[in-house]
Design a protein around this motif. Structure first.
Motif, PDB file in Angstrom:
ATOM      1  N   THR A  38      -6.690  -3.840  47.009  1.00  0.00           N
ATOM      2  CA  THR A  38      -5.184  -4.491  46.655  1.00  0.00           C
ATOM      3  C   THR A  38      -4.537  -3.637  45.823  1.00  0.00           C
ATOM      4  OG1 THR A  38      -6.300  -5.703  44.641  1.00  0.00           O
ATOM      5  CG2 THR A  38      -6.301  -6.550  46.832  1.00  0.00           C
ATOM      6  N   TYR A  45      -0.052  -7.291  45.238  1.00  0.00           N
ATOM      7  CA  TYR A  45      -1.244  -7.156  45.982  1.00  0.00           C
ATOM      8  C   TYR A  45      -2.543  -7.904  45.585  1.00  0.00           C
ATOM      9  CZ  TYR A  45       1.199  -3.238  48.603  1.00  0.00           C
ATOM     10  OH  TYR A  45       1.817  -2.457  49.200  1.00  0.00           O
ATOM     11  N   TYR A  46      -2.780  -7.777  44.302  1.00  0.00           N
ATOM     12  CA  TYR A  46      -3.806  -8.437  44.042  1.00  0.00           C
ATOM     13  C   TYR A  46      -4.185  -9.898  44.213  1.00  0.00           C
ATOM     14  CZ  TYR A  46      -8.140  -9.206  41.268  1.00  0.00           C
ATOM     15  OH  TYR A  46      -9.549  -9.716  40.887  1.00  0.00           O
ATOM     16  N   GLY A  49      -4.313 -10.703  47.985  1.00  0.00           N
ATOM     17  CA  GLY A  49      -5.914 -10.465  48.547  1.00  0.00           C
ATOM     18  C   GLY A  49      -6.731 -11.666  47.991  1.00  0.00           C
ATOM     19  N   ALA A  65     -11.255  -9.593  46.861  1.00  0.00           N
ATOM     20  CA  ALA A  65     -10.228  -8.624  46.579  1.00  0.00           C
ATOM     21  C   ALA A  65     -10.629  -7.758  45.348  1.00  0.00           C
ATOM     22  CB  ALA A  65      -9.031  -9.619  45.950  1.00  0.00           C
ATOM     23  N   ASN A  74      -6.317   2.738  48.451  1.00  0.00           N
ATOM     24  CA  ASN A  74      -6.655   1.916  49.318  1.00  0.00           C
ATOM     25  C   ASN A  74      -7.007   2.568  50.737  1.00  0.00           C
ATOM     26  OD1 ASN A  74      -6.519  -0.312  47.633  1.00  0.00           O
ATOM     27  ND2 ASN A  74      -4.641  -1.127  48.319  1.00  0.00           N
ATOM     28  N   PHE A  87      -4.496  -3.167  51.176  1.00  0.00           N
ATOM     29  CA  PHE A  87      -3.054  -3.213  51.419  1.00  0.00           C
ATOM     30  C   PHE A  87      -2.520  -1.858  51.220  1.00  0.00           C
ATOM     31  CE2 PHE A  87      -3.360  -7.842  49.563  1.00  0.00           C
ATOM     32  CZ  PHE A  87      -3.608  -8.283  50.711  1.00  0.00           C
TER      33      PHE A  87
END
Length: 184
Positions: A38, A45-46, A49, A65, A74, A87
């Motif tokens: 993430t 993002y986290y 995820g 995640a 990533n 991501f």
């Protein structure tokens, strides 16, 4: 960066990922863990995820995640095998897949695949009140947070600086996450 995703949208993307995982068939039966790279825990993002990981986890598949520094980290994690998905910004994906841009001179990551476009990402440049900066060029000699190494934001920051004829040598760069930068 402000970001909002509806629960319906998150579930839609989670369903899409779940369907793709189910379509993997025998490979899915062998894999017990599915790590989703993430970004930092303070970013956008986290939590997305985490929603996706929760939605696709089953008794046979433990999805999680994983907090990382973002897009570049990533892609590199997927290539290196430390995660199964992650991501990433579209530009970073494209460069990795084609061996151009940031990945110039490195082997193409032809096994990289895009599952879904989660949301459009905007670039925001925020300056302290009273700094007097009216343009990116006005940041010359100033302390500027560019984000953490491995992030797509750092890649974008370097590109934006270059568009104004600047490099990191022209500013006083700091490599702080978006959640830590305002505290400095």
């Amino acid at each position: 960066m402000s970001f909002a995703i509806s629960r319906r949208e998150a579930l839609k993307y989670a369903g899409l990922l779940g369907a793709m995982a189910a379509a993997a068939g025998p490979a899915r039966a062998q894999a017990n863990f599915f790590r989703i790279g993430t970004g930092g825990t303070g970013g956008t993002y986290y939590p997305i995820g985490g929603l996706i990981a929760n939605a696709i986890s089953t008794e046979k598949l433990n999805a999680s995640a994983v907090a990382t520094n973002g897009s570049v980290a990533n892609v590199n994690g997927i290539v290196g095998g430390s995660m199964e998905s992650g991501f990433s910004q579209a530009d970073v994906n494209f460069w990795a897949y084609t061996g151009t841009g940031l990945y110039e001179g490195r082997p193409k990551v032809e096994e990289l695949r895009v599952i879904a476009n989660l949301y459009p990402e905007s670039v925001h440049v925020v300056v302290k009140k009273g700094l007097g900066a009216k343009s990116i060029a006005d940041l010359k000699g100033k302390r500027v947070s560019l984000d953490e190494p491995g992030s797509g934001t750092l890649v974008n920051a370097r590109t934006i600086l270059a568009a104004y004829g600047l490099t990191e040598r022209d500013i006083r760069p700091e490599y702080l996450s978006s959640s830590n930068a305002p505290r400095r």
